[in-house]
Design an enzyme around this catalytic site. Sequence first.
Site, PDB file in Angstrom:
ATOM      1  CD  GLU A   9       8.552  -0.016  26.375  1.00 44.84           C
ATOM      2  OE1 GLU A   9       9.697  -0.472  26.579  1.00 44.84           O
ATOM      3  OE2 GLU A   9       7.691   0.157  27.266  1.00 44.84           O
ATOM      4  NE  ARG A  29      -2.729  -8.533  16.092  1.00 48.36           N
ATOM      5  CZ  ARG A  29      -2.116  -9.277  17.010  1.00 48.36           C
ATOM      6  NH1 ARG A  29      -2.609 -10.455  17.326  1.00 48.36           N
ATOM      7  NH2 ARG A  29      -1.020  -8.846  17.592  1.00 48.36           N
ATOM      8  CG  PHE A  34      -2.007   3.471 -13.182  1.00 49.40           C
ATOM      9  CD1 PHE A  34      -2.812   2.467 -12.705  1.00 49.40           C
ATOM     10  CD2 PHE A  34      -2.501   4.778 -13.191  1.00 49.40           C
ATOM     11  CE1 PHE A  34      -4.088   2.733 -12.233  1.00 49.40           C
ATOM     12  CE2 PHE A  34      -3.779   5.052 -12.729  1.00 49.40           C
ATOM     13  CZ  PHE A  34      -4.578   4.031 -12.246  1.00 49.40           C
ATOM     14  CD  GLU A  70      -4.135  -2.416  15.134  1.00 52.04           C
ATOM     15  OE1 GLU A  70      -4.878  -3.374  15.387  1.00 52.04           O
ATOM     16  OE2 GLU A  70      -4.542  -1.261  14.899  1.00 52.04           O
TER      17      GLU A  70
END
Length: 407
Positions: free
Chosen positions: A126, A243, A339, A364
């Site tokens: 929440e 997990r 890169f 999680e």
Amino acid sequence: MRELLPKRAQEYRVRAHEIAERVVRPLAAELDRTGDYPWPVVAALREQGLMGLWIPEEFGGSGAGVLDLCVVVEELSRACGGVGVAYAVNALGSFPILLGGSEEQKRRWLPAVASGEKLIAFGLSEKASGSDAGSLRTRAVLAGDGYVVDGDKKWNTNGNAASLYTVYVSTRPDRGSRGISALVVEKGTPGFEIGKREDLMGIRCVPVHELHFRGCRVPRENLLGGVEGKGFGNAMMTLDRARPGVAAQAVGLAQGALDWALRYTSERQQFGQSVLSFQSTQFRLADMATEIEAARQLVYAAARTIDEGHPGASKYAAMCKVFASDVAMRVTTDAVQMFGGYGYTRDYPIEKYMRDAKITQIYEGANQIQRLVIGRALTKEATALGGMLDVTVEHFAPEPVAVEEPA
Ligand code: CAA
């Protein structure tokens, strides 16, 4: 060392890899741009019988284990981290039913999840209760033949794509986490609404929403296991099983970034030679590959402890989540660096790997919470050491030092 996987997991890996390359990879950039849900991937996974593979055969699934789930998530995430979690979150949403549902409840909800006809989400967090999950405030009051639910949930992955939601509510606020219960809420229940969609940094094809409950009447028979107060333990056991799936997502992302780094550095020419031929590049790639393999093996080992019902599974699940997600963040960041300027643009998919990887350190259970879980397990182990190290060590019992009094 995927060669060491059991035969069944190897077969799942081959099937998932085929879908990842044929369906996921060509769509990944577009899904990231539009935020569309990966429905074509769900269709392909359904065709291959990969949706809900962790659900027992008697409830319509394949009776596979967490290890099989992890190899599928890894392969999908190697092509797109968003797709990986869109799939894995169905395990997070349905484990509570498997772990705490009655026989009748399992028969009622699991077959549709197993076939992929319905997606399921997990509603624990929440706005004001994230890491401290036990402090949740969504309230459910028994009134006649049902619960009246009021409150709001946050970070609901698969939010508007799901049809079923495992939602944790407080039925006895005076009892703290022992007053938490789990309800299964079906989409369309009056008083239940899908709220704001989060604008995320990565995993952009997965809708993450707020959920709102306003005088929402949920039938009494939707209380998981038919018993109040069992919700918190159910959520914790669920997270222990889920997990490794996040960790597998992280391994897949890290592997996907390494694949791109190998390809780019072998093609990119600077100073008259490929970037890959520089020893400094090879050393970094060597470290990346080694870290990824270590993470992969820890994920597989943790998944096996769960499949075999080992009592230490909670600690290993937390360990693999911390380790693999930290590896994914390091590897994807280093791959972007390889890169150069192109890594910082959307000309190549490498920046997406870095954005997708970040969330694996957060959801999680943030990695700080995983360390707390590991730390608590170690504290118990320290007690169990008992007299094992009962030797006289000078350092622990130093001779008293004479302090000279000032004259
Ligand atoms: N298995 C079973 N029971 C467990 C357990 C476990 N792994 N861990 C704790 N419990 C039980 C305890 O035994 C205890 O039971 P009693 O009340 O009967 O004694 C009870 O739960 C309370 O335990 P704690 O005192 O240890 O609980 P705590 O308040 O200290 O919290 C915590 C422990 C590990 C910090 C926990 O709150 C936690 O995991 N927080 C993170 C939550 C989380 O991962 N949220 C992510 C939600 S999913 C998401 O990210 C969105 C998405 O959709 C992907």
